[in-house]
Scaffold this motif. Sequence first.
Motif, PDB file in Angstrom:
ATOM      1  N   LYS A  17       0.820  -1.220   0.000  1.00  0.00           N
ATOM      2  CA  LYS A  17       0.000   0.000   0.000  1.00  0.00           C
ATOM      3  C   LYS A  17       0.848   1.262   0.000  1.00  0.00           C
ATOM      4  O   LYS A  17       0.485   2.270  -0.601  1.00  0.00           O
ATOM      5  CB  LYS A  17      -0.918   0.013   1.233  1.00  0.00           C
ATOM      6  CG  LYS A  17      -2.055  -0.965   1.177  1.00  0.00           C
ATOM      7  CD  LYS A  17      -3.095  -0.657   2.240  1.00  0.00           C
ATOM      8  CE  LYS A  17      -2.542  -0.812   3.640  1.00  0.00           C
ATOM      9  NZ  LYS A  17      -3.581  -0.593   4.677  1.00  0.00           N
ATOM     10  N   GLY A  18       1.980   1.205   0.680  1.00  0.00           N
ATOM     11  CA  GLY A  18       2.794   2.401   0.820  1.00  0.00           C
ATOM     12  C   GLY A  18       3.586   2.760  -0.419  1.00  0.00           C
ATOM     13  O   GLY A  18       3.879   3.938  -0.656  1.00  0.00           O
ATOM     14  N   LEU A  19       3.935   1.753  -1.240  1.00  0.00           N
ATOM     15  CA  LEU A  19       4.794   2.015  -2.393  1.00  0.00           C
ATOM     16  C   LEU A  19       4.222   3.054  -3.359  1.00  0.00           C
ATOM     17  O   LEU A  19       4.914   4.020  -3.699  1.00  0.00           O
ATOM     18  CB  LEU A  19       5.071   0.691  -3.125  1.00  0.00           C
ATOM     19  CG  LEU A  19       5.973   0.793  -4.361  1.00  0.00           C
ATOM     20  CD1 LEU A  19       7.352   1.319  -3.990  1.00  0.00           C
ATOM     21  CD2 LEU A  19       6.088  -0.570  -5.046  1.00  0.00           C
ATOM     22  N   PRO A  20       2.973   2.928  -3.812  1.00  0.00           N
ATOM     23  CA  PRO A  20       2.453   3.910  -4.762  1.00  0.00           C
ATOM     24  C   PRO A  20       2.256   5.309  -4.159  1.00  0.00           C
ATOM     25  O   PRO A  20       2.063   6.269  -4.910  1.00  0.00           O
ATOM     26  CB  PRO A  20       1.100   3.316  -5.177  1.00  0.00           C
ATOM     27  CG  PRO A  20       1.170   1.881  -4.810  1.00  0.00           C
ATOM     28  CD  PRO A  20       2.014   1.840  -3.584  1.00  0.00           C
ATOM     29  N   ARG A  21       2.317   5.412  -2.841  1.00  0.00           N
ATOM     30  CA  ARG A  21       2.111   6.702  -2.194  1.00  0.00           C
ATOM     31  C   ARG A  21       3.426   7.422  -1.878  1.00  0.00           C
ATOM     32  O   ARG A  21       3.412   8.552  -1.390  1.00  0.00           O
ATOM     33  CB  ARG A  21       1.294   6.509  -0.916  1.00  0.00           C
ATOM     34  CG  ARG A  21      -0.138   6.046  -1.190  1.00  0.00           C
ATOM     35  CD  ARG A  21      -0.826   5.493   0.049  1.00  0.00           C
ATOM     36  NE  ARG A  21      -2.216   5.127  -0.212  1.00  0.00           N
ATOM     37  CZ  ARG A  21      -2.603   4.031  -0.850  1.00  0.00           C
ATOM     38  NH1 ARG A  21      -1.697   3.188  -1.288  1.00  0.00           N
ATOM     39  NH2 ARG A  21      -3.876   3.779  -1.050  1.00  0.00           N
ATOM     40  N   GLU A  22       4.540   6.766  -2.146  1.00  0.00           N
ATOM     41  CA  GLU A  22       5.846   7.377  -1.923  1.00  0.00           C
ATOM     42  C   GLU A  22       6.161   8.384  -3.030  1.00  0.00           C
ATOM     43  O   GLU A  22       5.636   8.300  -4.145  1.00  0.00           O
ATOM     44  CB  GLU A  22       6.935   6.307  -1.878  1.00  0.00           C
ATOM     45  CG  GLU A  22       6.830   5.349  -0.704  1.00  0.00           C
ATOM     46  CD  GLU A  22       7.145   6.025   0.616  1.00  0.00           C
ATOM     47  OE1 GLU A  22       7.872   7.047   0.601  1.00  0.00           O
ATOM     48  OE2 GLU A  22       6.678   5.541   1.662  1.00  0.00           O
ATOM     49  N   THR A  23       7.027   9.335  -2.720  1.00  0.00           N
ATOM     50  CA  THR A  23       7.481  10.311  -3.717  1.00  0.00           C
ATOM     51  C   THR A  23       9.001  10.317  -3.755  1.00  0.00           C
ATOM     52  O   THR A  23       9.672  10.008  -2.762  1.00  0.00           O
ATOM     53  CB  THR A  23       6.967  11.728  -3.401  1.00  0.00           C
ATOM     54  OG1 THR A  23       7.446  12.116  -2.101  1.00  0.00           O
ATOM     55  CG2 THR A  23       5.445  11.773  -3.424  1.00  0.00           C
ATOM     56  N   LEU A  24       9.548  10.679  -4.891  1.00  0.00           N
ATOM     57  CA  LEU A  24      10.986  10.788  -5.076  1.00  0.00           C
ATOM     58  C   LEU A  24      11.260  12.022  -5.921  1.00  0.00           C
ATOM     59  O   LEU A  24      10.754  12.139  -7.046  1.00  0.00           O
ATOM     60  CB  LEU A  24      11.539   9.532  -5.770  1.00  0.00           C
ATOM     61  CG  LEU A  24      13.044   9.513  -6.054  1.00  0.00           C
ATOM     62  CD1 LEU A  24      13.835   9.559  -4.747  1.00  0.00           C
ATOM     63  CD2 LEU A  24      13.406   8.268  -6.854  1.00  0.00           C
ATOM     64  N   LEU A  25      12.001  12.960  -5.361  1.00  0.00           N
ATOM     65  CA  LEU A  25      12.305  14.227  -6.038  1.00  0.00           C
ATOM     66  C   LEU A  25      11.028  14.957  -6.453  1.00  0.00           C
ATOM     67  O   LEU A  25      10.942  15.565  -7.523  1.00  0.00           O
ATOM     68  CB  LEU A  25      13.180  13.978  -7.266  1.00  0.00           C
ATOM     69  CG  LEU A  25      14.551  13.314  -6.992  1.00  0.00           C
ATOM     70  CD1 LEU A  25      15.295  13.082  -8.294  1.00  0.00           C
ATOM     71  CD2 LEU A  25      15.377  14.159  -6.042  1.00  0.00           C
ATOM     72  N   GLY A  26      10.020  14.860  -5.613  1.00  0.00           N
ATOM     73  CA  GLY A  26       8.777  15.575  -5.859  1.00  0.00           C
ATOM     74  C   GLY A  26       7.798  14.880  -6.775  1.00  0.00           C
ATOM     75  O   GLY A  26       6.694  15.392  -7.014  1.00  0.00           O
TER      76      GLY A  26
END
Length: 332
Positions: free
Chosen positions: A153-162
């Motif tokens: 569940k958490g993976l698609p909600r993560e961000t990287l460099l905005g």
Amino acid sequence: MKNAFAARREWLLLAIIVAIVLAVGARAPVFLSWRNVLDIGNDSAILAILVMGQMLVLLTRGVDLSVASNLALTGMLCALAGRAWPGVPLPLLIVMACGIGALLGFVNGWLIMRFDLPAIVVTLGTMSAYRGAIFVASGGAWVNDHQIHPAIKGLPRETLLGLPVLIWFAAAVVLLATVLLRWRREGRELYAFGGNPSAARYAGIPVQRRLVMAYTLCGALAGLAGLLWVGRYSIAFTELASGYELTVIAACVIGGVSIGGGVGSVSGAVLGVLFIGVINGALPVIQVSPFWQQAIAGAVILVSVVLNARADRTRGRQILERPGTALKGAAA
């Protein structure tokens, strides 16, 4: 290398997308906001991953109608594994998803290659078989939000460099597809095989291995998309992504990937994904009734596909070889 016709078509498609964005933005300025752009990108990321795999198959004059069923079955198995073993690490789940998807895709390619069956018949059969396997694996029950592994569940909600991680996954897959089709011999052989299978055999291209490779890679990407889909929507059930395979094929064809094989580019396929993403994002913003949204989106896709097919006929592309052309192609 893309020919001038394909390049002009891609520029025209890009111009149409920009025109739609500006027109909708003039009526609803919120559509031009950065947040909405990210939402469209996020919504289109999984489609882009599936389209890259489907494109490989279409280049071989094939089609994979089982991608959505592959996605659903892999997503369900990953959800069940995450529920059964809460301590399983995310990298292992990703490897599991790609592995299961690749196996399902390999089954398609092997059946087509081993028994010389039409791809549409084989993948139509596996589409139903994989859906049935979901019911068997889950017992017909849903895996709901509170049962989904937190890492999924958490993976698609993560961000990287905005930017959302889903967009980065899609970008990585697009980059790998570009490398394969532009700079790797295996990718160039897919074009040769789809353009003229008989001549490709005479030229010594291992067409059977390339066919199985295309379906296996398509399946692996469908498996990855299944894990991301379950994580994004926090649910897994038998009818997950039902009918989505048609959207995947439509995005390919809109982007100039020929169902006759041997023609298509990664940039065109990405534009096809962007076109569908913009259409799906624009209709709710301009307050089109939900009852009309699917009909309008389908009509726009249908018109685009018809125009694309007419353009192929205009430039004289052959879908089926005339007798004797294979020998001429081999001699050339």
